[in-house]
Design a protein around this motif. Structure first.
Motif, PDB file in Angstrom:
ATOM      1  N   ILE A 172       1.098  -1.206  -0.015  1.00 14.20           N
ATOM      2  CA  ILE A 172       0.141   0.051   0.053  1.00 14.20           C
ATOM      3  C   ILE A 172       0.870   1.471  -0.075  1.00 14.20           C
ATOM      4  N   ILE A 173       2.047   1.381   0.613  1.00 13.16           N
ATOM      5  CA  ILE A 173       2.809   2.422   0.600  1.00 13.16           C
ATOM      6  C   ILE A 173       3.436   2.747  -0.717  1.00 13.16           C
ATOM      7  N   TYR A 174       3.831   1.278  -1.486  1.00 13.69           N
ATOM      8  CA  TYR A 174       4.095   1.692  -2.728  1.00 13.69           C
ATOM      9  C   TYR A 174       3.165   2.215  -3.522  1.00 13.69           C
ATOM     10  N   GLU A 175       1.826   1.895  -3.533  1.00  8.75           N
ATOM     11  CA  GLU A 175       0.823   2.303  -4.405  1.00  8.75           C
ATOM     12  C   GLU A 175       0.514   3.759  -3.939  1.00  8.75           C
ATOM     13  N   PHE A 176       0.678   4.044  -2.830  1.00  9.50           N
ATOM     14  CA  PHE A 176       0.517   5.425  -2.376  1.00  9.50           C
ATOM     15  C   PHE A 176       1.450   6.308  -2.998  1.00  9.50           C
ATOM     16  N   MET A 177       2.614   5.817  -3.004  1.00  8.18           N
ATOM     17  CA  MET A 177       3.769   6.546  -3.636  1.00  8.18           C
ATOM     18  C   MET A 177       3.804   6.806  -5.015  1.00  8.18           C
ATOM     19  N   ASP A 191     -10.164   6.473   0.553  1.00  5.21           N
ATOM     20  CA  ASP A 191      -9.279   6.593  -0.481  1.00  5.21           C
ATOM     21  C   ASP A 191      -8.262   5.635  -0.295  1.00  5.21           C
ATOM     22  N   ILE A 192      -7.870   5.421   1.050  1.00  2.00           N
ATOM     23  CA  ILE A 192      -6.722   4.776   1.254  1.00  2.00           C
ATOM     24  C   ILE A 192      -7.078   3.184   1.041  1.00  2.00           C
TER      25      ILE A 192
END
Ligand code: ARG
Length: 578
Positions: A172-177, A191-192
């Motif tokens: 999820i952090i990767y997708e966030f970035m 959204d998260i």
């Protein structure tokens, strides 16, 4: 009024029988003698005796002795033998004395025998997602059982073991970035969750994405500042959302009850070292693994549990072991109860086994996994389990509220009042719907059943409660008296009040049974029983018009207290009027 010390009649009857068997040198297991509530003859019937007597030569003598002995109990009116059952009639005096005790606010709970320190692991949702229907069972049952176990004397430590760690956060952090978000972005849980669902699909299908997610998770484990800040952001928003729903649902979990997976990470390196030194943990293809001789895997080989992957990251089991060690050794719990999906039972079993081998389980400490059945949709199928597809708790609340409000709108005009009432009725009925089911069974989730007024539903119980409150109110107005001025007295004058009273005095037994077995439905069945008995009593006796009004009022006040306490323990608020 002075309290009378009351004996527990059931226990004393069982002891009497047990002692007679002992006298005749017949070894029996006490638990095999069961006292059931009797529907036809008397108040209780004894079960199990004839099975024991079957093979005994002088069984008639023994049976007679047993009956004689029970008869001697001064609180027993009559004992008769019908169809292989010993039927027991309690004396009114016994019931009256017990009610009097309860009226003096002594609910006969012997807190001295429930002195465990228990960690209860429940709700425990994964972060980056909203609470959904899959969280209902663990959250509602866990919360009410925590309340009950505390009420009967135990020290209870409530924990929501949130899923805030693991490879999911790499994804999820990767997708966030990728989507250009960072720790300062203004983003909602909605959204998260969308990003999270997207990232899972990519993780499974896109090799590159998979690789990078793993790298990012490793960086998170290694405390990289940039990654940690994003992680913090996601967790903060998720927790805020979870706490908001807990509050709406009247779930007692607060911020300090949230001790998630991330908390235990600091203990893991030491555990890995310890297990390696003890020669329990082995290196295998670069990973660190424990082989559990007791268990077999799918290929019928010895079960291997990986605690640390080749890239150095730890896994769900490592965290579990650290949490077991922490709870039993630092928090000094002697028991952990898990309200966790049954699909995780192997995981819990294996983690416990490893902790045992490692010597992390102190003497007389143990764990219990309280599993539950599935919630099915109206087509009798399990709700889809793929993340994101599940019915959200907040949407369930909205729909129930909408339906209840539609019915009440014309009856209640005041806007603030109606919102409060709708709120209470909605939350109460959603929770009661779950809690009144035996957790071992599957059940069908239908909004219309939640708001039904039939049978064992929150509406029925709440309605009974309001009826009692309004009766008491009527009395107060008519007689210009306060109920605290009522003389503490109680006498049985007819079978309807006897029927209600005898159920009321079961409170202690039911509450302990419910708590110790992790079955809130026992408490629901109990207050439902009381409500039906009250309704009959109410219809048959014109309570306010009798000359025994004082005694009768005491009984119904007690009835309302029991209903209120029970509902509160279940995590449900009561309304005094509508
Ligand atoms: N977070 C997990 C899930 O949603 C449940 C955790 C249960 N508790 C535990 N100690 N493993 O599946």
């Amino acid at each position: 009024m002075k309290n009378k010390i009351m004996i527990n009649i059931k226990e004393s009857i069982i002891n009497d029988i047990y002692n007679i068997f002992n006298l005749y040198k017949i070894n029996i297991i006490k638990k095999k003698i069961i006292l059931r509530e009797s529907k036809l003859f008397g108040d209780y019937k004894i079960d199990g005796i004839f099975n024991i007597l079957k093979n005994i030569s002088n069984k008639d003598i023994l049976l007679n002795k047993i009956i004689e002995k029970i008869k001697k109990n001064k609180f027993i009116e009559k004992v008769i033998l019908i169809n292989n059952f010993i039927n027991i009639y309690l004396s009114n005096e016994y019931i009256e004395n017990n009610i009097l005790n309860m009226l003096c606010n002594k609910f006969n709970i012997n807190k001295k025998i429930n002195t465990n320190t228990i960690v209860i692991d429940y709700s425990s949702p994964n972060m980056a997602k909203e609470l959904h229907i899959g969280h209902i069972r663990s959250t509602f049952i866990g919360d009410s059982i925590s309340n009950i176990l505390k009420f009967i004397g135990n020290k209870v430590i409530k924990v929501s073991h949130i899923g805030d760690w693991g490879i999911n956060f790499g994804m999820i952090i990767y997708e966030f970035m990728i989507n250009g978000f960072n720790e300062y972005s203004d983003i909602s849980i909605y959204d998260i969750e969308k990003l999270y669902i997207k990232s899972r699909i990519k993780y499974l299908n896109d090799k590159n994405f998979n690789k990078n997610s793993n790298i990012i998770f490793k960086k998170l484990q290694d405390k990289n500042t940039y990654i940690t800040n994003i992680w913090n952001k996601i967790i903060k928003i998720s927790i805020m959302n979870i706490l908001r729903i807990y509050k709406i649902m009247n779930i007692s979990l607060k911020l300090n009850n949230i001790i998630g997976e991330s908390y235990y990470q600091k203990f893991i390196p030491e555990i890995i070292d310890d297990l390696t030194n003890k020669n329990i943990l082995k290196e295998y293809n670069g990973s660190k693994i424990i082989f559990l001789k007791k268990f077999k895997n799918k290929e019928n080989k010895i079960m291997g549990i990986i605690l640390q992957k080749k890239d150095g990251t730890y896994l769900y089991s490592s965290t579990e072991i650290a949490s077991i060690k922490y709870r039993l050794n630092i928090l000094k719990a002697n028991k952990i109860i898990y309200y966790v999906d049954s699909r995780q039972s192997d995981h819990i079993k294996f983690s416990y086994e490893i902790s045992k081998i490692a010597g992390y389980i102190p003497k007389n400490s143990y764990i219990e996994h309280h599993i539950f059945g599935m919630i099915l949709n109206k087509d009798n199928k399990p709700f889809k389990t793929r993340d994101g597809d599940l019915l959200k708790l907040i949407d369930i609340i909205k729909e129930v509220k909408y339906k209840i409000k539609k019915d009440l709108k014309y009856k209640i005009k005041c806007k603030r009042k109606i919102n409060n009432i709708v709120n209470n009725l909605s939350i109460g009925s959603i929770k009661y719907f779950e809690l009144s089911k035996n957790r071992f069974n599957n059940y069908i989730f239908k909004i219309d059943n939640i708001i039904s007024i039939n049978k064992n539903t929150f509406f029925y119980i709440q309605y009974t409660y309001i009826r009692i409150c309004s009766l008491i109110n009527k009395y107060k107005i008519k007689n210009k008296k306060n109920i605290s001025d009522l003389k503490v007295e109680f006498k049985i004058y007819n079978k309807y009040e006897r029927d209600l009273a005898i159920n009321i005095i079961n409170f202690e037994e039911k509450i302990i049974l419910s708590g110790n077995n992790g079955l809130p439905n026992i408490l629901c069945d109990y207050i439902y029983m009381i409500s039906t008995k009250f309704s009959i009593f109410y219809e048959k006796c014109k309570i306010l018009e009798t000359n025994t009004i004082n005694s009768k009022l005491n009984l119904i006040i007690l009835t309302s207290k029991i209903i209120k306490i029970s509902l509160n323990l279940l995590g449900i608020k009561t309304l005094n009027k509508i």
